[in-house]
Design an enzyme around this catalytic site. Structure first.
Site, PDB file in Angstrom:
ATOM      1  N   LYS A 277       0.842  -1.193   0.000  1.00 12.91           N
ATOM      2  CA  LYS A 277       0.000   0.000   0.000  1.00 12.91           C
ATOM      3  C   LYS A 277       0.873   1.236   0.000  1.00 12.91           C
ATOM      4  O   LYS A 277       1.791   1.352   0.818  1.00 12.91           O
ATOM      5  CB  LYS A 277      -0.903   0.009   1.233  1.00 12.91           C
ATOM      6  CG  LYS A 277      -1.944   1.121   1.216  1.00 12.91           C
ATOM      7  CD  LYS A 277      -2.282   1.604   2.611  1.00 12.91           C
ATOM      8  CE  LYS A 277      -1.209   2.547   3.120  1.00 12.91           C
ATOM      9  NZ  LYS A 277      -1.625   3.405   4.237  1.00 12.91           N
TER      10      LYS A 277
ATOM     11  N   ASP B  15      -3.407   4.305  -1.954  1.00 10.46           N
ATOM     12  CA  ASP B  15      -4.293   4.731  -0.869  1.00 10.46           C
ATOM     13  C   ASP B  15      -4.208   6.246  -0.688  1.00 10.46           C
ATOM     14  O   ASP B  15      -3.614   6.742   0.261  1.00 10.46           O
ATOM     15  CB  ASP B  15      -3.868   4.000   0.419  1.00 10.46           C
ATOM     16  CG  ASP B  15      -4.628   4.456   1.648  1.00 10.46           C
ATOM     17  OD1 ASP B  15      -5.793   4.851   1.517  1.00 10.46           O
ATOM     18  OD2 ASP B  15      -4.031   4.421   2.750  1.00 10.46           O
TER      19      ASP B  15
ATOM     20  N   LYS C 122      -7.164   8.133  -1.100  1.00 12.20           N
ATOM     21  CA  LYS C 122      -8.495   8.518  -0.605  1.00 12.20           C
ATOM     22  C   LYS C 122      -9.046   9.741  -1.341  1.00 12.20           C
ATOM     23  O   LYS C 122      -9.399  10.757  -0.738  1.00 12.20           O
ATOM     24  CB  LYS C 122      -8.453   8.784   0.907  1.00 12.20           C
ATOM     25  CG  LYS C 122      -7.967   7.604   1.738  1.00 12.20           C
ATOM     26  CD  LYS C 122      -7.938   7.962   3.227  1.00 12.20           C
ATOM     27  CE  LYS C 122      -7.494   6.794   4.082  1.00 12.20           C
ATOM     28  NZ  LYS C 122      -6.054   6.467   3.884  1.00 12.20           N
ATOM     29  N   PHE C 123      -9.152   9.636  -2.645  1.00 19.05           N
ATOM     30  CA  PHE C 123      -9.632  10.771  -3.439  1.00 19.05           C
ATOM     31  C   PHE C 123     -11.015  11.219  -2.967  1.00 19.05           C
ATOM     32  O   PHE C 123     -11.927  10.403  -2.778  1.00 19.05           O
ATOM     33  CB  PHE C 123      -9.689  10.396  -4.926  1.00 19.05           C
ATOM     34  CG  PHE C 123      -8.360   9.999  -5.509  1.00 19.05           C
ATOM     35  CD1 PHE C 123      -7.223  10.758  -5.273  1.00 19.05           C
ATOM     36  CD2 PHE C 123      -8.243   8.866  -6.299  1.00 19.05           C
ATOM     37  CE1 PHE C 123      -5.992  10.407  -5.833  1.00 19.05           C
ATOM     38  CE2 PHE C 123      -7.031   8.506  -6.855  1.00 19.05           C
ATOM     39  CZ  PHE C 123      -5.906   9.273  -6.618  1.00 19.05           C
TER      40      PHE C 123
ATOM     41  N   ASP D 262     -13.318  14.634  -3.948  1.00 21.83           N
ATOM     42  CA  ASP D 262     -13.423  15.927  -4.621  1.00 21.83           C
ATOM     43  C   ASP D 262     -14.664  15.877  -5.511  1.00 21.83           C
ATOM     44  O   ASP D 262     -15.462  14.925  -5.432  1.00 21.83           O
ATOM     45  CB  ASP D 262     -12.145  16.187  -5.434  1.00 21.83           C
ATOM     46  CG  ASP D 262     -11.779  17.659  -5.509  1.00 21.83           C
ATOM     47  OD1 ASP D 262     -12.667  18.459  -5.861  1.00 21.83           O
ATOM     48  OD2 ASP D 262     -10.620  18.004  -5.230  1.00 21.83           O
TER      49      ASP D 262
ATOM     50  N   THR E 238     -10.594   4.052  10.702  1.00 16.11           N
ATOM     51  CA  THR E 238     -10.480   3.242  11.917  1.00 16.11           C
ATOM     52  C   THR E 238      -9.971   4.040  13.111  1.00 16.11           C
ATOM     53  O   THR E 238      -9.962   3.541  14.230  1.00 16.11           O
ATOM     54  CB  THR E 238      -9.564   2.023  11.678  1.00 16.11           C
ATOM     55  OG1 THR E 238      -8.322   2.456  11.117  1.00 16.11           O
ATOM     56  CG2 THR E 238     -10.222   1.028  10.744  1.00 16.11           C
TER      57      THR E 238
ATOM     58  N   GLN F  98      -5.273   4.350  16.310  1.00 14.83           N
ATOM     59  CA  GLN F  98      -6.365   3.542  15.793  1.00 14.83           C
ATOM     60  C   GLN F  98      -7.324   3.196  16.928  1.00 14.83           C
ATOM     61  O   GLN F  98      -6.916   2.931  18.048  1.00 14.83           O
ATOM     62  CB  GLN F  98      -5.830   2.246  15.168  1.00 14.83           C
ATOM     63  CG  GLN F  98      -4.813   2.453  14.064  1.00 14.83           C
ATOM     64  CD  GLN F  98      -5.461   2.794  12.729  1.00 14.83           C
ATOM     65  OE1 GLN F  98      -6.596   3.230  12.670  1.00 14.83           O
ATOM     66  NE2 GLN F  98      -4.719   2.614  11.655  1.00 14.83           N
TER      67      GLN F  98
ATOM     68  N   ARG G 276       2.641  -0.848  10.876  1.00 15.52           N
ATOM     69  CA  ARG G 276       3.611  -0.847  11.958  1.00 15.52           C
ATOM     70  C   ARG G 276       3.972  -2.215  12.531  1.00 15.52           C
ATOM     71  O   ARG G 276       5.142  -2.451  12.846  1.00 15.52           O
ATOM     72  CB  ARG G 276       3.111   0.092  13.068  1.00 15.52           C
ATOM     73  CG  ARG G 276       3.315   1.552  12.721  1.00 15.52           C
ATOM     74  CD  ARG G 276       2.561   2.478  13.647  1.00 15.52           C
ATOM     75  NE  ARG G 276       1.170   2.646  13.226  1.00 15.52           N
ATOM     76  CZ  ARG G 276       0.327   3.530  13.746  1.00 15.52           C
ATOM     77  NH1 ARG G 276       0.731   4.308  14.746  1.00 15.52           N
ATOM     78  NH2 ARG G 276      -0.898   3.639  13.305  1.00 15.52           N
TER      79      ARG G 276
END
Length: 241
Positions: free
Chosen positions: A31, A58, A60-61, A63, A122, A194, A215
């Site tokens: 990702k 990733d 996250k468009f 608009d 999340t 998170q 992570r």
């Protein structure tokens, strides 16, 4: 481990490509999010695609429909395997994203990327949603947005494992659910930013299609060994089930 996507949330292309080289063959893909893309630009995406990796872009468009359609077109032309948009952009924006992916793939003779919609991050819980003026609890809001994405023709959504069962009831078993917020057993109750987290095994048991893991793998002293431990955890859970 083909269902595990490692989040390359690092600052440089050199670090990202080194991690990819170390983890290739152990995980299903990578990702690329806002940090790495903003730092390095699209070349790191092209390099991974050229290496044969499945890349989840990733960004996250979110608009107006025309702008999102252009962004999805550019992502498809780079050869990404999956791209996401924000479901909160609304039905017209979601439909424009799917249409752009279809048209670009057909025009270029390339594989169409999966287009998935982000539902509720999340990092957000019920209190955070109330602060945004949303009275629904996270599960209700996730299902509302997932149903909208399904109706718009998207391939799936990004959602925590807590909502997968409800998403399946609303959208069916073929709808892709990508689950971030994966933590180890000792941190599965959300010890960091998170809030709605799960272990890899529990998320897959809940019905998630793909897991985004950052992570627990990338911050480990030995990332490949960490990925292999998660693979062992998943395999053990499958044997039990």
């Amino acid at each position: 481990m083909d269902r595990v996507l490692v989040a390359l949330d690092v600052a440089t292309a050199r670090d990202a490509l080194a991690l990819a080289d170390e983890l290739r063959g152990v995980v299903g893909g990578f990702k690329i999010g806002s940090q790495l893309f903003t730092s390095t630009g699209p070349e790191v995406v092209r390099t991974l695609v050229a290496a044969g990796d499945q890349v989840f872009l990733d960004l996250k468009f979110h608009d107006i429909p025309n702008t999102v359609a252009g962004a999805v077109t550019a992502a498809a032309e780079m050869g990404v395997w999956m791209v996401n948009v924000h479901a909160a952009g609304g039905p017209a924006m979601l439909a424009a994203a799917r249409d752009a992916a279809d048209r670009t793939a057909a025009a270029r003779g390339i594989r169409r990327p999966l287009v998935v919609a982000v539902t509720v991050l999340t990092s957000l819980d019920a209190e955070a949603l109330r602060a945004l003026g949303i009275a629904s609890d996270p599960a209700e809001q996730v299902v509302r947005l997932a149903s909208m994405a399904y109706a718009a023709g998207l391939d799936g959504v990004v959602a925590s494992s807590h909502e997968v069962s409800a998403i399946r009831q609303a959208c069916g078993n073929d709808f892709v659910v990508v689950t971030p917020g994966i933590r180890g057993p000792e941190a599965a109750r959300g010890a960091d930013d998170q809030r709605r987290t799960a272990t890899a095994a529990s998320a897959l048991s809940a019905g998630s299609s793909y897991l985004v893991i950052g992570r627990p793998i990338t911050a480990a002293a030995d990332p490949r060994a960490a990925a292999e431990r998660i693979a062992t955890e998943i395999a053990a859970a499958r044997r039990v089930s």
